[in-house]
Motif scaffolding. Sequence first.
Motif, PDB file in Angstrom:
ATOM      1  N   ASP A 151      -3.524 -29.759 -24.502  1.00 56.38           N
ATOM      2  CA  ASP A 151      -3.795 -31.006 -25.207  1.00 56.38           C
ATOM      3  C   ASP A 151      -3.575 -32.187 -24.262  1.00 56.38           C
ATOM      4  N   VAL A 152      -4.537 -33.089 -24.227  1.00 55.23           N
ATOM      5  CA  VAL A 152      -4.420 -34.254 -23.342  1.00 55.23           C
ATOM      6  C   VAL A 152      -3.372 -35.211 -23.907  1.00 55.23           C
ATOM      7  N   THR A 153      -2.417 -35.566 -23.066  1.00 52.87           N
ATOM      8  CA  THR A 153      -1.345 -36.473 -23.501  1.00 52.87           C
ATOM      9  C   THR A 153      -1.429 -37.852 -22.858  1.00 52.87           C
ATOM     10  N   ALA A 154      -2.045 -37.936 -21.685  1.00 53.36           N
ATOM     11  CA  ALA A 154      -2.132 -39.229 -20.995  1.00 53.36           C
ATOM     12  C   ALA A 154      -3.287 -39.207 -20.007  1.00 53.36           C
ATOM     13  N   ILE A 155      -3.933 -40.352 -19.870  1.00 49.63           N
ATOM     14  CA  ILE A 155      -5.004 -40.529 -18.887  1.00 49.63           C
ATOM     15  C   ILE A 155      -4.753 -41.843 -18.159  1.00 49.63           C
ATOM     16  N   HIS A 156      -4.786 -41.773 -16.840  1.00 49.10           N
ATOM     17  CA  HIS A 156      -4.638 -42.983 -16.011  1.00 49.10           C
ATOM     18  C   HIS A 156      -5.904 -43.133 -15.187  1.00 49.10           C
ATOM     19  N   THR A 157      -6.608 -44.244 -15.343  1.00 50.68           N
ATOM     20  CA  THR A 157      -7.826 -44.472 -14.567  1.00 50.68           C
ATOM     21  C   THR A 157      -7.726 -45.771 -13.792  1.00 50.68           C
TER      22      THR A 157
ATOM     23  N   GLN B  64     -17.880 -53.792 -14.762  1.00 49.97           N
ATOM     24  CA  GLN B  64     -17.781 -52.783 -13.704  1.00 49.97           C
ATOM     25  C   GLN B  64     -16.815 -51.661 -14.041  1.00 49.97           C
ATOM     26  N   ALA B  65     -15.584 -52.008 -14.383  1.00 56.34           N
ATOM     27  CA  ALA B  65     -14.544 -50.991 -14.591  1.00 56.34           C
ATOM     28  C   ALA B  65     -14.750 -50.194 -15.870  1.00 56.34           C
ATOM     29  N   ILE B  66     -15.741 -50.554 -16.647  1.00 56.98           N
ATOM     30  CA  ILE B  66     -15.995 -49.854 -17.904  1.00 56.98           C
ATOM     31  C   ILE B  66     -16.261 -48.375 -17.682  1.00 56.98           C
ATOM     32  N   HIS B  67     -16.776 -47.999 -16.509  1.00 56.35           N
ATOM     33  CA  HIS B  67     -16.966 -46.578 -16.209  1.00 56.35           C
ATOM     34  C   HIS B  67     -15.638 -45.827 -16.313  1.00 56.35           C
ATOM     35  N   ALA B  68     -14.584 -46.391 -15.734  1.00 56.49           N
ATOM     36  CA  ALA B  68     -13.288 -45.726 -15.731  1.00 56.49           C
ATOM     37  C   ALA B  68     -12.666 -45.719 -17.129  1.00 56.49           C
ATOM     38  N   ILE B  69     -12.944 -46.738 -17.920  1.00 56.23           N
ATOM     39  CA  ILE B  69     -12.470 -46.744 -19.302  1.00 56.23           C
ATOM     40  C   ILE B  69     -13.229 -45.696 -20.116  1.00 56.23           C
ATOM     41  N   ASP B  70     -14.494 -45.496 -19.791  1.00 58.89           N
ATOM     42  CA  ASP B  70     -15.272 -44.447 -20.456  1.00 58.89           C
ATOM     43  C   ASP B  70     -14.679 -43.070 -20.184  1.00 58.89           C
ATOM     44  N   TRP B  71     -14.071 -42.867 -19.007  1.00 64.42           N
ATOM     45  CA  TRP B  71     -13.432 -41.570 -18.737  1.00 64.42           C
ATOM     46  C   TRP B  71     -12.296 -41.313 -19.720  1.00 64.42           C
ATOM     47  N   ILE B  72     -11.553 -42.361 -20.090  1.00 62.06           N
ATOM     48  CA  ILE B  72     -10.492 -42.197 -21.097  1.00 62.06           C
ATOM     49  C   ILE B  72     -11.104 -41.761 -22.421  1.00 62.06           C
ATOM     50  N   HIS B  73     -12.146 -42.453 -22.823  1.00 62.57           N
ATOM     51  CA  HIS B  73     -12.831 -42.154 -24.083  1.00 62.57           C
ATOM     52  C   HIS B  73     -13.401 -40.740 -24.068  1.00 62.57           C
ATOM     53  N   TRP B  74     -13.951 -40.344 -22.930  1.00 65.04           N
ATOM     54  CA  TRP B  74     -14.553 -39.023 -22.760  1.00 65.04           C
ATOM     55  C   TRP B  74     -13.485 -37.932 -22.805  1.00 65.04           C
ATOM     56  N   ALA B  75     -12.392 -38.127 -22.087  1.00 61.79           N
ATOM     57  CA  ALA B  75     -11.333 -37.113 -22.039  1.00 61.79           C
ATOM     58  C   ALA B  75     -10.767 -36.838 -23.423  1.00 61.79           C
ATOM     59  N   LEU B  76     -10.688 -37.860 -24.258  1.00 61.18           N
ATOM     60  CA  LEU B  76     -10.131 -37.720 -25.604  1.00 61.18           C
ATOM     61  C   LEU B  76     -11.208 -37.433 -26.641  1.00 61.18           C
ATOM     62  N   GLN B  77     -12.386 -37.038 -26.183  1.00 59.63           N
ATOM     63  CA  GLN B  77     -13.480 -36.605 -27.055  1.00 59.63           C
ATOM     64  C   GLN B  77     -13.816 -37.631 -28.137  1.00 59.63           C
ATOM     65  N   GLY B  78     -13.779 -38.903 -27.743  1.00 61.69           N
ATOM     66  CA  GLY B  78     -14.215 -39.955 -28.649  1.00 61.69           C
ATOM     67  C   GLY B  78     -13.140 -40.517 -29.545  1.00 61.69           C
TER      68      GLY B  78
ATOM     69  N   GLU C  37      -3.037 -47.073 -26.942  1.00 64.22           N
ATOM     70  CA  GLU C  37      -2.295 -46.120 -27.750  1.00 64.22           C
ATOM     71  C   GLU C  37      -3.259 -45.407 -28.703  1.00 64.22           C
ATOM     72  N   PHE C  38      -3.011 -44.107 -28.940  1.00 65.01           N
ATOM     73  CA  PHE C  38      -3.872 -43.305 -29.796  1.00 65.01           C
ATOM     74  C   PHE C  38      -3.051 -42.617 -30.872  1.00 65.01           C
ATOM     75  N   ALA C  39      -3.683 -42.391 -32.029  1.00 67.97           N
ATOM     76  CA  ALA C  39      -2.987 -41.765 -33.150  1.00 67.97           C
ATOM     77  C   ALA C  39      -2.514 -40.361 -32.810  1.00 67.97           C
ATOM     78  N   SER C  40      -3.196 -39.684 -31.904  1.00 70.17           N
ATOM     79  CA  SER C  40      -2.805 -38.331 -31.496  1.00 70.17           C
ATOM     80  C   SER C  40      -1.504 -38.312 -30.708  1.00 70.17           C
ATOM     81  N   GLY C  41      -1.038 -39.476 -30.288  1.00 73.30           N
ATOM     82  CA  GLY C  41       0.142 -39.577 -29.441  1.00 73.30           C
ATOM     83  C   GLY C  41      -0.190 -39.771 -27.975  1.00 73.30           C
ATOM     84  N   ALA C  42      -1.459 -39.579 -27.625  1.00 72.35           N
ATOM     85  CA  ALA C  42      -1.883 -39.787 -26.239  1.00 72.35           C
ATOM     86  C   ALA C  42      -1.859 -41.273 -25.896  1.00 72.35           C
ATOM     87  N   ARG C  43      -1.789 -41.534 -24.611  1.00 71.55           N
ATOM     88  CA  ARG C  43      -1.888 -42.917 -24.127  1.00 71.55           C
ATOM     89  C   ARG C  43      -2.860 -42.973 -22.961  1.00 71.55           C
TER      90      ARG C  43
END
Length: 434
Positions: free
Chosen positions: A203-209, A249-263, A295-301
């Motif tokens: 389970d993904v708990t944290a993403i740093h981009t 520009q940096a929106i690509h890296a923010i999209d990786w967070i969104h992608w990793a957490l499956q939306g 912050e995410f409801a799943s507890g991930a950050r």
Amino acid sequence: MSHDQSSRAAITRRDFVRTTALTSAGALALGRVATARPRAMDTIQVGIIGCGGRGTGAVMQALKADTNAQLTAMADAFPERIETCRDYLMQNEAIADRVAVQEADCYAGFDGYKELIDSGVDMVILTTPPVFRPMHLEYAISRGKHVFCEKPVAVDAPGIRSVLATTAEAKRRNLALMSGFCWRYNFPQRETYGRIHDGQIGDVTAIHTTYNTGPLGDVARDPSWSDTEWQLRNWKAFTWSSGDHIVEQAIHAIDWIHWALQGELPTRAYAVGGRQCRTGAWTGNLYDHFSVVYEFASGARGFHMCRQIPDCTNDNSAYIMGTKGTCKSNPWAPNSIVMTGEQPWRYTGPNNDMYQTEHDELFASIRAGTPINDGVHMAHSTMMGIMGRMCAYTGEALTWDQCMASQEDLTPATWEWGDRPFPPVAMPSERQYR
């Protein structure tokens, strides 16, 4: 270029009127609403709105993706950009015979996008500054056109709400809507995120981009330009036109967070940012650094950092932590993508031209009658960038619902060539959520 500003009528946000005062030595025809031209039934006629470097590249990729695609219309606020783009495309032997654009097929001015969309094209490529994206997208879908829409898709929450409504309409009408979030069409990244979604690191708990790089370059003002013309020619330097670099520009890296957490959408965010090294009016009113916590409801950050400052250490990476391992991805070096933990793995497969793959898959989906629709994730990822900017600009911790309901509209109420106040730099102690 001279400008008769007194002859230019105001243009409302939802109903631009024709603006024909922009002319050039090339004498492009600026006003004719073209009729659909005769063609074989399997020909896809393509129009480009926004003829800068990204638009030029997107047209080349579109024509390479489908041998029965033709470029039949072009639009830009500035007519000389249309000429430059068309001349460049005509010099490319691989596609020149399918650049079927005459002077009467070129539309300049703020309302040129409407004339192009109504000219008989089947698909439009939207590569203007981001502030125009929601209105261009809405008009294209309302006229039954397939769309390639460059990222980001808006600069504010009202624009995002518009894009989400348009996305639903595109689905209802079975129209393609592809985003410019190109990493989702990159083979190494697809395999990497597929493995993450399959639970390879738990389970993904944290993403740093990160998206730490230098400035993109600013446009010095020509004394003959009006305020509006200069700010549009220098659009990357202003929040109202670009969304600031965290969105543009940096929106690509923010999209990786969104992608990793499956939306999964963030519930709340807080951020810092500022303008430490940008100086001079030509640098506009952007910040030069941001750092955001989601912050995410799943507890991930999610942790995101971006910077546009010269002569610093650059980095554009994703670090994804799970309950059974971790993943480190530098997308520009696919062989450096590694997973550690219970199931170690390193990417060793092929790389691809993701920009070309976008168009290959877009045209294939149109031909198959199963058009791709990226609308929801492209809108939500863009909104995460806007959310981070809002938190940094205000200094407040804001919820997703607050940000989505924001009434802050950065799009000018009217469009006209003339005076436009220089926008101030956001100061957290003075700026509040609205």
